[in-house]
Write a protein that holds these residues in place. Structure first.
Motif, PDB file in Angstrom:
ATOM      1  N   SER A  59       0.822  -1.212   0.000  1.00 32.36           N
ATOM      2  CA  SER A  59       0.000   0.000   0.000  1.00 32.36           C
ATOM      3  C   SER A  59       0.855   1.261   0.000  1.00 32.36           C
ATOM      4  O   SER A  59       0.523   2.242  -0.667  1.00 32.36           O
ATOM      5  N   SER A  65      -4.528   4.650  -3.586  1.00 37.24           N
ATOM      6  CA  SER A  65      -5.026   4.795  -2.216  1.00 37.24           C
ATOM      7  C   SER A  65      -5.019   3.432  -1.501  1.00 37.24           C
ATOM      8  O   SER A  65      -5.106   2.384  -2.143  1.00 37.24           O
ATOM      9  N   ARG A  66      -4.919   3.477  -0.190  1.00 41.80           N
ATOM     10  CA  ARG A  66      -4.895   2.252   0.599  1.00 41.80           C
ATOM     11  C   ARG A  66      -6.149   1.431   0.359  1.00 41.80           C
ATOM     12  O   ARG A  66      -6.105   0.210   0.188  1.00 41.80           O
ATOM     13  N   GLN A  67      -7.281   2.100   0.323  1.00 45.26           N
ATOM     14  CA  GLN A  67      -8.563   1.417   0.109  1.00 45.26           C
ATOM     15  C   GLN A  67      -8.595   0.737  -1.264  1.00 45.26           C
ATOM     16  O   GLN A  67      -9.005  -0.419  -1.384  1.00 45.26           O
ATOM     17  N   ALA A  68      -8.145   1.451  -2.299  1.00 43.32           N
ATOM     18  CA  ALA A  68      -8.125   0.877  -3.651  1.00 43.32           C
ATOM     19  C   ALA A  68      -7.122  -0.271  -3.737  1.00 43.32           C
ATOM     20  O   ALA A  68      -7.385  -1.287  -4.393  1.00 43.32           O
ATOM     21  N   HIS A  70      -6.323  -2.364  -1.396  1.00 41.27           N
ATOM     22  CA  HIS A  70      -6.983  -3.531  -0.790  1.00 41.27           C
ATOM     23  C   HIS A  70      -7.994  -4.146  -1.766  1.00 41.27           C
ATOM     24  O   HIS A  70      -8.092  -5.370  -1.887  1.00 41.27           O
ATOM     25  N   LYS A  71      -8.727  -3.301  -2.472  1.00 38.88           N
ATOM     26  CA  LYS A  71      -9.706  -3.778  -3.452  1.00 38.88           C
ATOM     27  C   LYS A  71      -8.999  -4.556  -4.574  1.00 38.88           C
ATOM     28  O   LYS A  71      -9.432  -5.644  -4.964  1.00 38.88           O
TER      29      LYS A  71
END
Length: 147
Positions: A59, A65-68, A70-71
């Motif tokens: 990440s 982004s961290r969220q993306a 992970h996705k």
């Protein structure tokens, strides 16, 4: 000189060429494989190849982004390209590794990029390609590198 790039400055030329090369490599892969892999997923796979980094390391070292991130990791896992494992003595962290299929895909994509590089070399010449590569590898003194 390509008229499309005539009036662009260095930053915009590099950006345009990068976008063009990424588009070509993504299309080459997706035209020859049943497994769709986006450029963002390739960036993540490159950080994992022959290593077992943590999700937090990946990440921090991709410009997503961290969220993306992970996705994308979940997407790679669902395609059978990445495995997620617990880190020994750490219940919070998870590490990643490419599956044999993931490694095979990564290596095939590297071969596709090498073919593209050969086409560029045929067009601009070996010396110019070597010079361009060396210039891009130089420390331009712009910032402290993350890696």
């Amino acid at each position: 000189m390509n008229s499309k790039f005539q009036h662009l400055d260095l930053v915009d030329i590099l950006s345009e060429r990068h976008f063009l090369l990424r588009s070509i490599t993504e299309k080459l892969w997706n035209d020859s494989s049943e497994i769709y892999i986006s450029n963002s997923e390739w960036f993540i796979m490159a950080r994992i190849y022959k290593k077992q980094p943590t999700i937090s390391y990946v990440s921090k070292h991709v410009d997503i982004s961290r969220q993306a991130t992970h996705k994308f990791i979940k997407s790679l896992e669902s395609k059978g390209l990445v495995e997620i494992h617990n880190v020994e003595n750490n219940k919070k962290e998870k590490c990643l590794c490419l599956t044999p299929l993931g490694e095979e895909c990564y290596e095939k994509n590297e071969a596709l990029k090498a073919t593209l590089e050969k086409k560029i070399e045929a067009k601009i010449g070996s010396e110019n390609l070597s010079l361009l590569t060396e210039i891009l590898k130089l420390d331009w003194g712009l910032y402290n590198e993350k890696q």
